[in-house]
Enzyme design. Structure first.
Site, PDB file in Angstrom:
ATOM      1  N   GLU A  82       0.834  -1.195   0.000  1.00 55.19           N
ATOM      2  CA  GLU A  82       0.000   0.000   0.000  1.00 55.19           C
ATOM      3  C   GLU A  82       0.869   1.245   0.000  1.00 55.19           C
ATOM      4  O   GLU A  82       0.386   2.355   0.228  1.00 55.19           O
ATOM      5  CB  GLU A  82      -0.958  -0.006   1.189  1.00 55.19           C
ATOM      6  CG  GLU A  82      -0.281   0.009   2.551  1.00 55.19           C
ATOM      7  CD  GLU A  82      -1.234   0.446   3.638  1.00 55.19           C
ATOM      8  OE1 GLU A  82      -1.521   1.650   3.715  1.00 55.19           O
ATOM      9  OE2 GLU A  82      -1.697  -0.423   4.402  1.00 55.19           O
ATOM     10  N   CYS A 116      -3.669  -2.903   4.310  1.00 53.62           N
ATOM     11  CA  CYS A 116      -2.819  -4.011   4.757  1.00 53.62           C
ATOM     12  C   CYS A 116      -3.251  -5.359   4.183  1.00 53.62           C
ATOM     13  O   CYS A 116      -2.656  -6.384   4.507  1.00 53.62           O
ATOM     14  CB  CYS A 116      -2.813  -4.075   6.281  1.00 53.62           C
ATOM     15  SG  CYS A 116      -2.441  -2.493   7.031  1.00 53.62           S
ATOM     16  N   THR A 158       2.773   3.690  15.755  1.00 53.49           N
ATOM     17  CA  THR A 158       2.266   2.449  15.178  1.00 53.49           C
ATOM     18  C   THR A 158       2.781   2.248  13.746  1.00 53.49           C
ATOM     19  O   THR A 158       2.153   1.577  12.941  1.00 53.49           O
ATOM     20  CB  THR A 158       0.716   2.376  15.216  1.00 53.49           C
ATOM     21  OG1 THR A 158       0.165   3.449  14.439  1.00 53.49           O
ATOM     22  CG2 THR A 158       0.194   2.481  16.627  1.00 53.49           C
ATOM     23  N   SER A 208     -11.007   2.948  13.170  1.00 53.39           N
ATOM     24  CA  SER A 208     -10.267   1.827  12.588  1.00 53.39           C
ATOM     25  C   SER A 208     -10.233   0.631  13.545  1.00 53.39           C
ATOM     26  O   SER A 208     -10.295  -0.517  13.113  1.00 53.39           O
ATOM     27  CB  SER A 208      -8.852   2.246  12.182  1.00 53.39           C
ATOM     28  OG  SER A 208      -8.004   2.384  13.294  1.00 53.39           O
ATOM     29  N   HIS A 246      -3.425  -9.865  11.846  1.00 50.31           N
ATOM     30  CA  HIS A 246      -2.772  -8.646  11.358  1.00 50.31           C
ATOM     31  C   HIS A 246      -2.512  -7.781  12.586  1.00 50.31           C
ATOM     32  O   HIS A 246      -3.402  -7.600  13.415  1.00 50.31           O
ATOM     33  CB  HIS A 246      -3.677  -7.906  10.375  1.00 50.31           C
ATOM     34  CG  HIS A 246      -3.248  -6.499  10.137  1.00 50.31           C
ATOM     35  ND1 HIS A 246      -1.980  -6.186   9.698  1.00 50.31           N
ATOM     36  CD2 HIS A 246      -3.884  -5.310  10.315  1.00 50.31           C
ATOM     37  CE1 HIS A 246      -1.867  -4.871   9.611  1.00 50.31           C
ATOM     38  NE2 HIS A 246      -3.007  -4.310   9.975  1.00 50.31           N
ATOM     39  N   LYS A 255      -7.081  -7.605  22.035  1.00 47.77           N
ATOM     40  CA  LYS A 255      -8.523  -7.334  22.029  1.00 47.77           C
ATOM     41  C   LYS A 255      -9.247  -8.229  21.031  1.00 47.77           C
ATOM     42  O   LYS A 255     -10.378  -8.649  21.265  1.00 47.77           O
ATOM     43  CB  LYS A 255      -8.779  -5.862  21.659  1.00 47.77           C
ATOM     44  CG  LYS A 255      -8.353  -4.883  22.750  1.00 47.77           C
ATOM     45  CD  LYS A 255      -8.686  -3.453  22.363  1.00 47.77           C
ATOM     46  CE  LYS A 255      -8.118  -2.488  23.407  1.00 47.77           C
ATOM     47  NZ  LYS A 255      -8.408  -1.077  23.097  1.00 47.77           N
ATOM     48  N   ASN A 325       4.095  -2.051  12.875  1.00 45.51           N
ATOM     49  CA  ASN A 325       3.143  -2.389  11.824  1.00 45.51           C
ATOM     50  C   ASN A 325       3.870  -2.365  10.484  1.00 45.51           C
ATOM     51  O   ASN A 325       4.448  -1.349  10.107  1.00 45.51           O
ATOM     52  CB  ASN A 325       1.970  -1.402  11.813  1.00 45.51           C
ATOM     53  CG  ASN A 325       0.830  -1.865  10.907  1.00 45.51           C
ATOM     54  OD1 ASN A 325       0.936  -2.916  10.257  1.00 45.51           O
ATOM     55  ND2 ASN A 325      -0.245  -1.113  10.866  1.00 45.51           N
ATOM     56  N   SER A 358      -7.743  -1.740   5.925  1.00 47.60           N
ATOM     57  CA  SER A 358      -8.732  -0.676   6.110  1.00 47.60           C
ATOM     58  C   SER A 358      -9.443  -0.356   4.804  1.00 47.60           C
ATOM     59  O   SER A 358      -8.938  -0.627   3.723  1.00 47.60           O
ATOM     60  CB  SER A 358      -8.044   0.584   6.637  1.00 47.60           C
ATOM     61  OG  SER A 358      -7.604   0.385   7.951  1.00 47.60           O
TER      62      SER A 358
END
Ligand code: ACO
Length: 448
Positions: A82, A116, A158, A208, A246, A255, A325, A358
């Site tokens: 990307e 991603c 990030t 996001s 990811h 989470k 990331n 995203s």
């Protein structure tokens, strides 16, 4: 072709990195926000001599060399990225330099882009090709390459950078269970790159996170439905040994896995243990929307999930925590961490992967692990990857230097007529680097 999947892996990340603890202090964030709050340890970044093209050149030539693959044996090459360097010319075409030298120009495939997720799209294309009637018996090669950089602010820690190469073919140690997949695709403005003059995304961080968690739930549901059709019983966390996500930052992975635990509880409360019943019971009546907003549920489910997380997810987290990331490469860097930690003990196990891009596109899919043979054995893959060695030989930079590099790159993005410092002192032999962008925007690379 049977057991089509990943035969071999290699990873490259820049040796230049910044410690999250130092960045935290530099940014004036409260102590522990990046390290405990986001769960990140360190972040790699491209210095001015590296970019997504040089990293992919490095990782492809390294994979071919280390596994003894003749470049003529590659019949398809797909790139996921990307990071836009050119709006028309694909990164794949830069990689053709490696194959042209050996007289191989008969290679299908171009680039895939959606945040991603591009790497997963590229991987599915290659696997589908090998499984199809157009397969000519040669290997597929998938490359995920990205440099994740953010404007100053809460998203900056990030970031990260890496390139991954995967060799695709039959009789693979990492085989696709192609029937076991669930996708979730929708329209959202959670993270996007509308400003073509800037490398930085526009990002709604909170949105996001919610989009990501909704995608986890939806994909899990779709995968479970397909599993139930095949196996005659619902899919639960117990049906896979490891879960790979990811990883934009580790906290979101924690989470996400907790969400799966909550899903299992909702699907069959009676089979939950006493702790889960007591802690998760009060949230059973929340609507979907409410459940994404509930901080109490987030905390309770993470607590209930902790022992399972330690066993089934923690072994996948090393590289994303250390490198950051890597966008398209992130999920496969997590998977590489698992191979690094568990290598041959993975044989016979099922691993579930969750890919998120995203915008948004997401798929949860299943891999079945086998010992593999010769260079394509799990233990040899772990050896070639040399994750520990690569992490150890990095060079830490102070945050000031990191910020300075990002400032320089802001000017260089989309620019022409410049030469780089050609300073390769931090790069190991075999690494490609950018030397020049000429007056016609043509980019030139050399190999150290
Ligand atoms: N010690 C320990 N924990 C702390 C501290 C501290 N001193 N300070 C804050 N925290 C915790 C917070 O409680 C929070 O954790 P929680 O969610 O478990 O409660 C966490 O650290 C992050 O703090 P926030 O205030 O939520 O962080 P902020 O909103 O400033 O930024 C965000 C975080 C939104 C993730 C930002 O970095 C971002 O926008 N990143 C890019 C977007 C992204 O990666 N999205 C993921 C999916 S899309 C993709 O892959 C690109």
């Amino acid at each position: 072709a049977k057991n089509v999947g990943i035969l071999a892996f290699d990873i490259y990340f820049p040796p230049t990195c910044v410690q999250q603890e130092a960045l935290e202090a530099h940014d004036g964030a409260s102590k522990g926000k990046y390290t405990i709050g986001l769960g990140q340890d360190c972040m790699a970044f491209c210095s001015e001599v590296e970019d997504v093209i040089s990293m992919s050149l490095t990782v492809v030539s390294s994979l071919l060399e280390k596994y003894g693959i003749d470049p003529k044996q590659i019949g398809r090459l797909e790139v996921g990225s990307e990071t836009v360097i050119d709006k028309s010319k694909s990164i794949k075409t830069f990689l053709m330099q490696i194959f042209e030298k050996y007289g191989n120009t008969d290679i299908e495939g171009v680039d895939s882009t959606n945040a991603c997720y591009g790497g997963t799209a590229a991987l599915f294309n290659c696997v589908n090709w090998v499984e199809s009637s157009s397969w000519d018996g040669r290997y597929g090669l998938v490359v995920c390459t990205d440099s994740a950089v953010y404007a100053e602010g809460p998203a900056r820690p990030t970031g990260g950078a890496a390139a991954i190469a995967m060799l695709i073919g039959p009789d693979a140690p990492i085989a696709f269970e192609s029937k076991l997949r669930g996708s979730y695709m929708a329209h959202a403005y959670d993270f996007y790159k509308p400003d073509l003059a800037s490398e930085y995304p526009v990002v709604d961080g909170k949105l996001s996170q919610t989009c990501y968690l909704m995608a986890v739930d939806a994909c899990y549901k779709h995968l479970s439905q397909k599993y139930e059709k095949l196996e005659g019983k619902p899919f639960t966390i117990k049906d896979a040994e490891y879960f790979v996500f990811h990883s934009p930052y580790n906290k979101l992975v924690q989470k996400s896995f907790a969400r799966l635990v909550f899903n299992d509880y909702l699907n069959d409360p009676s089979s939950a243990d006493e702790v889960a019943k007591e802690k998760l019971g009060p949230f059973a009546t929340l609507t979907g929307d409410e459940s994404y907003q509930s901080r109490d549920l987030e905390k309770a489910s993470q607590l209930v999930a902790k022992p399972l997380y330690d066993a089934k997810v923690q072994p996948t987290t090393l590289v994303p925590k250390q490198v950051g990331n890597m966008y398209t490469a992130s999920i496969y860097a997590a998977f590489i961490s698992l191979i690094h930690n568990k290598h041959s003990t993975l044989a016979g196990k099922r691993v579930i992967l969750f890919s998120y891009g995203s915008g948004l596109t997401a798929t949860m899919f299943s891999l079945q692990m086998h010992d593999g043979q010769g260079p394509f054995s799990l233990s040899n893959i772990a050896k070639v990857l040399d994750v520990a060695g690569k992490l150890k030989s990095r060079h830490e930079f102070p945050p000031e230097k990191f910020v300075e590099v990002l400032k320089l790159m802001e000017h260089r993005y989309g620019a022409k007529e410049f030469v780089t410092s050609k300073d390769t002192s931090h790069l190991s032999p075999g690494t490609y680097y950018l030397t020049e962008v000429d007056s016609k925007y043509r980019r030139f690379y050399e190999k150290k």
